[in-house]
Design an enzyme around this catalytic site. Sequence first.
Site, PDB file in Angstrom:
ATOM      1  N   SER A 298       0.775  -1.239   0.000  1.00 30.58           N
ATOM      2  CA  SER A 298       0.000   0.000   0.000  1.00 30.58           C
ATOM      3  C   SER A 298       0.805   1.287   0.000  1.00 30.58           C
ATOM      4  CB  SER A 298      -0.983   0.007   1.177  1.00 30.58           C
ATOM      5  OG  SER A 298      -2.125  -0.759   0.857  1.00 30.58           O
TER       6      SER A 298
ATOM      7  N   LYS B 137       0.163   3.876  -2.705  1.00 31.20           N
ATOM      8  CA  LYS B 137      -0.776   5.002  -2.602  1.00 31.20           C
ATOM      9  C   LYS B 137      -0.047   6.345  -2.499  1.00 31.20           C
ATOM     10  CE  LYS B 137      -4.519   2.304  -0.489  1.00 31.20           C
ATOM     11  NZ  LYS B 137      -3.874   0.987  -0.463  1.00 31.20           N
TER      12      LYS B 137
ATOM     13  N   SER C  60      -5.647   3.766   4.282  1.00 30.87           N
ATOM     14  CA  SER C  60      -5.156   2.852   3.254  1.00 30.87           C
ATOM     15  C   SER C  60      -6.324   2.262   2.473  1.00 30.87           C
ATOM     16  CB  SER C  60      -4.300   1.735   3.874  1.00 30.87           C
ATOM     17  OG  SER C  60      -3.482   1.159   2.878  1.00 30.87           O
TER      18      SER C  60
END
Length: 488
Positions: free
Chosen positions: A130, A133, A317
């Site tokens: 993640s 991102k 997230s």
Amino acid sequence: MSGEGHRAVPDASSAVRRWGPRLLSVAVVVALLAGVVVGVTLTAPSFARAVGLPVTLLGGETADPPEPSTPPIRLAAVGADAPVPTQAGLAAVLDARAAALGDLTGAVLDPATGTALWSRRPNDPQVPASVTKLLTSSAALLRLDPTMRLTTSVVAGPTPDTVVLVGGGDPTLSSLPAGRQTVYPDAARLDDLVAAVNASRAGQPPVTRVLVDVSHYENGGGNGVAPGWDPTDVASGFVAPIVPVMLDGGRSDPTVLDVPRTATPASDAARELGARLSPGGAAPTVAVGSAPPNAPVLGQVQSPPVTELVRTALQNSDNVLAEALGREVARAVGEPTTFDGAARAVTRVLGEANIDTTGVVLADTSGLSVNDRVPATALSGVLAPAAAPTGTDPRTAALRPLLDGLPVAGGGGTLADRYVAGTPSADGRGWVRAKTGTLTAANALAGVVDTADGRTLVFSFMSNGVDPGTARPRLDALAAALHDCGCR
């Protein structure tokens, strides 16, 4: 847990925590109380005055309140004049800790100068999870209008008893009534859309059919699921199929981050709209369809602005929201609004901003895919200008909101339940701000931290091949070590 993927260990609390300014208030009170404990002698009345309480609350004489005054400013941006850690000093602190993290890559930079202070194969791409991102959010901040909002509309259908729900890319539209908090702060409400439609259709036949227009995204022959996603990700609550209209990110419970998601989010949203337009009547039929050209708009609602969507995507997230942002970047630069198009768009925008994307390969824009590859240099490449002193980098103004979205160690977002007292990472609590990344054998942490001498550093660490239960506390300790040392 926070939408980070199929993983053995949850990443953080499923509750949404937005402590922000409260941390300072709590710290001030704790500091005052600690002053009493360690020997600062205050009588009850004088203690009350010291903390701004009426003296009668703690006993003693009543006195007139003091004259109002303007408190001095105590919080300010960190300057660039604090001592810089040396490469040898950082190596002495980090190398031994890094050895326990398997296939670790990483970099530590001084954002004030752009100087690399420590690195470990920083150009080698890893499965990023993640922390991807950070790249998507940076592209959104660089390319999109920060005040831009995503619009969900209802327009008149081809027959008087038909309406069309037109998706505009907002996955945060909520089914909950006003006043009930969802995982998406300040989300638009379906009830407001229904009220607008009812007002516009006064005197019209009851709605018996709802079409849902998903043409805002190009399907590209797919099913809304990216290559490299685990087949159980939807049922596990990490993501929903990516379509331009859904309620609460497709969640079965709008108040919980990681709960089972629907496999048919667009149709479900249309079905709920129809049910609220026809209370007590027969449920309207639902089908995918296109809005007639120049159809009258019956109602519209809008998402929070892009800067707030970026903040939420990073804090929680949120995979669905990150994919939505990626598609808006694709639309802005003329790429197809597909997984491939969004991935190309993010990489392209970063490259145009002189951020090195060598080695970046994306199958999605959320980091949920095990096919993604990102080197530490790319993560540092977006964090360094975001953290640079004002006026030193032309990209800083656009990227600064990236820092506001980073979870705070022990304070909020996906770091809320990490950096616990009594652990090797405890000293980083409140000091480390970082984006997390967790898949079954891929773990990452990238963000900013101040050293003991007050120098702001940017770091990016990625560990592949180690289970989350082992890797995450060691990554936390690695970042906390940057705060503990002056490393000179």
